[in-house]
Design an enzyme around this catalytic site. Structure first.
Site, short mmCIF file in Angstrom:
data_model
loop_
_atom_site.label_atom_id
_atom_site.label_comp_id
_atom_site.label_asym_id
_atom_site.label_seq_id
_atom_site.Cartn_x
_atom_site.Cartn_y
_atom_site.Cartn_z
N GLU A 185 -4.56 8.11 -2.65
CA GLU A 185 -5.06 6.82 -2.17
C GLU A 185 -5.43 5.90 -3.32
OE1 GLU A 185 -4.77 5.75 0.73
OE2 GLU A 185 -4.25 7.62 1.72
N HIS A 238 0.83 -1.20 0.00
CA HIS A 238 0.00 0.00 0.00
C HIS A 238 0.87 1.26 0.00
CE1 HIS A 238 -3.63 2.40 1.24
NE2 HIS A 238 -2.70 3.15 1.79
N GLU A 239 1.85 1.29 0.88
CA GLU A 239 2.71 2.48 0.98
C GLU A 239 3.60 2.63 -0.25
OE1 GLU A 239 1.91 4.55 3.10
OE2 GLU A 239 0.72 3.27 4.42
N HIS A 285 1.80 4.74 -2.73
CA HIS A 285 1.99 6.16 -2.44
C HIS A 285 3.37 6.63 -2.92
CE1 HIS A 285 -1.60 7.06 -0.18
NE2 HIS A 285 -1.37 6.15 0.74
#
Length: 503
Positions: free
Chosen positions: A299, A269-270, A273
């Site tokens: 997001e 997930h990170e 980003h």
């Protein structure tokens, strides 16, 4: 980007660019201070760091509100600017308005208060100490209400819409009420349908694995996903986050030796980003137009990586191989793709937002959205938060959090640091991710086929060309329309869930 001021036809614009470049440099140090506070700083440094960061926040606010900068915005608007320079000027006006509306003492006070609240929250959450956390949060919410009132009056918005506008320019409560209202009409039934379909799935036991072996796995997957280690690094914190600035991106994860899946997928997930930040236009670095478009689009990238990509059959197969490579010594038998699918696609209502599957996840956001609206318009008080939270959890997911503050209203870092208005970006991001995926398939064909050939580069190139490299040159609606042919359309999210979980 800019010519020599003596020869330039846009001297006022050039002066603004120099001012925002200076602001960017101080924000770089501010971001590193935030990262260090969450990862490396000894606990005894909390008070001094909070004071230093408050002083830095005040200095940045002073730079953003300098009279020469404010006056220069009007003058630059009369100059002959290119389309890209006009976009940069538009973003300068937006950021300046956000800053000039707030008095410096409020900015400084909020920074110091949220640093103290967040630092105390770390231990208070571990101890399930609501009574200790409550007075700290009450002080933060009081300041956020003041901030929201001021921003709303300046922009002609309701207080909560003003907070939404900080993170998602143009986003309004009326639109969110409609989006979440539609979700409530079909999502609860879908959750039940998916659970019924998955009843035959056997429970997969997650083996214990050391933090060191999990870290090695995470680093390997980060490399697979194209993370540039020359422009970033991975560390450990109590709550995973992505920070730093383009060119120096800092992401964190956390480790649970009884559950490597949480660390792995939080890291993925990170990385979403981080890839967005690392792909932002270098030519515009240090300028507002070179920043990510909005938090919902940010997001959308992290959720594209975590949900659309990492939970696809082909990527699950690749991840299973890497898990066996790094954690195989802890496995009785090799982890199959089917077993990993049952781990990461299982739909089970749970208490923790960051651990939620993608079908139940919007319920967590709808809960927080209702809480935030109530806290800002004073219809909900901090003292009533645990009871309201429990009622909403029972209504949305059939779960109770009575007495379990740690896994209830104390679980997220956003409110201790004063970030209200942020949470809706998560669900908007999931919807954008599904919409982008639909357009990507039209352009590239079956994505799983590319992944099976370990040709993830085409996927990343499409994201870079269409989203990352665009920065804030376009508004959100303009960008999404350019990429997909329409503004946000939640139907793509519903179709994605139906195809993955019910087809």
């Amino acid at each position: 980007m800019t010519a020599n001021k003596q020869d330039s036809a846009t001297p006022h614009y050039d002066t603004l660019c120099a001012a925002f470049k200076q602001i960017h440099h101080f924000q770089h140090l501010q971001a590193l201070g935030d990262w260090d506070q969450a990862t490396m700083m000894p606990s005894g440094g909390s008070q001094g760091r909070g004071e230093a960061m408050a002083e830095l926040a005040l200095h940045i606010h002073t730079l953003k509100t300098a009279p020469t900068l404010v006056d220069g915005l009007a003058a630059a608007g009369e100059e002959a600017l290119t389309a890209q320079q006009k976009a940069n000027l538009r973003e300068m006006r937006y950021h300046t308005l956000q800053a000039t509306a707030l008095p410096g003492e409020l900015v400084q006070q909020k920074t110091a208060l949220t640093y103290a609240c967040e630092h105390a929250w770390r231990q208070q959450r571990k101890d399930n100490d609501w009574q200790g956390f409550r007075p700290n949060l009450e002080k933060v919410i009081a300041l956020v209400r003041e901030e929201a009132q001021i921003l709303g009056e300046v922009q002609g918005l309701s207080p909560y819409d003003a907070l939404l506008n900080k993170f998602e320019p143009g986003c309004r409560t009326a639109a969110l009420d409609k989006v979440f209202g539609e979700l409530r009409t079909w999502l609860p039934e879908m959750i039940q349908q998916v659970q019924a379909k998955q009843q035959s799935w056997q429970k997969v036991v997650i083996p214990h694995s050391s933090a060191a072996s999990q870290q090695a796995l995470n680093l390997d997957v980060m490399k697979l996903l194209g993370f540039d280690f020359n422009q970033g690094r991975l560390d450990t914190s109590s709550h995973p986050f992505s920070g730093g600035v383009p060119g120096d991106v800092r992401i964190t994860t956390r480790y649970d030796e009884a559950d490597f899946i949480t660390s792995l997928y939080s890291t993925i997930h990170e990385v979403g980003h981080a890839r967005y930040e690392q792909g932002l236009p270098i030519d515009w670095r240090g300028q507002p137009v070179g920043l990510a478009r909005s938090m919902a689009l940010h997001e959308s990238q992290s959720l594209f990586f975590e949900m659309q990509l990492a939970r696809s059959p082909a990527m699950i197969a690749l991840l299973a191989d890497k898990i066996n490579q790094h954690l195989g010594a802890n496995l009785n038998t090799a982890l199959s793709s089917e077993s990993l699918t049952h781990l990461v696609q299982r739909v089970t209502p749970g208490l923790i937002r960051v651990d939620a599957d993608e079908v139940t996840y919007p319920c967590h956001i709808m809960l927080r959205y209702e809480v935030e609206k109530g806290l800002i318009d004073n219809s909900l008080q901090v003292a009533d938060l645990p009871e309201f939270w429990d009622q909403q959890m029972q209504s949305l997911l059939g779960l109770s959090t009575k007495g379990d503050y740690r896994n209830g209203c104390m679980q997220d870092i956003h409110w201790p640091v004063g970030e209200l208005g942020y949470f809706p970006s998560y669900s908007l991001g999931a919807m954008y991710a599904a919409q982008f995926k639909a357009s990507m398939v039209q352009a590239l064909g079956d994505i799983d086929s590319l992944i099976e050939q370990e040709n993830i580069t085409q996927v990343m190139d499409w994201l870079n060309q269409n989203i990352w490299s665009q920065g804030s040159l376009l508004t959100t609606d303009e960008l999404v329309t350019q990429v997909t042919g329409e503004v946000l359309n939640p139907i793509h999210f519903k179709r994605h869930l139906e195809q993955r979980y019910l087809s």
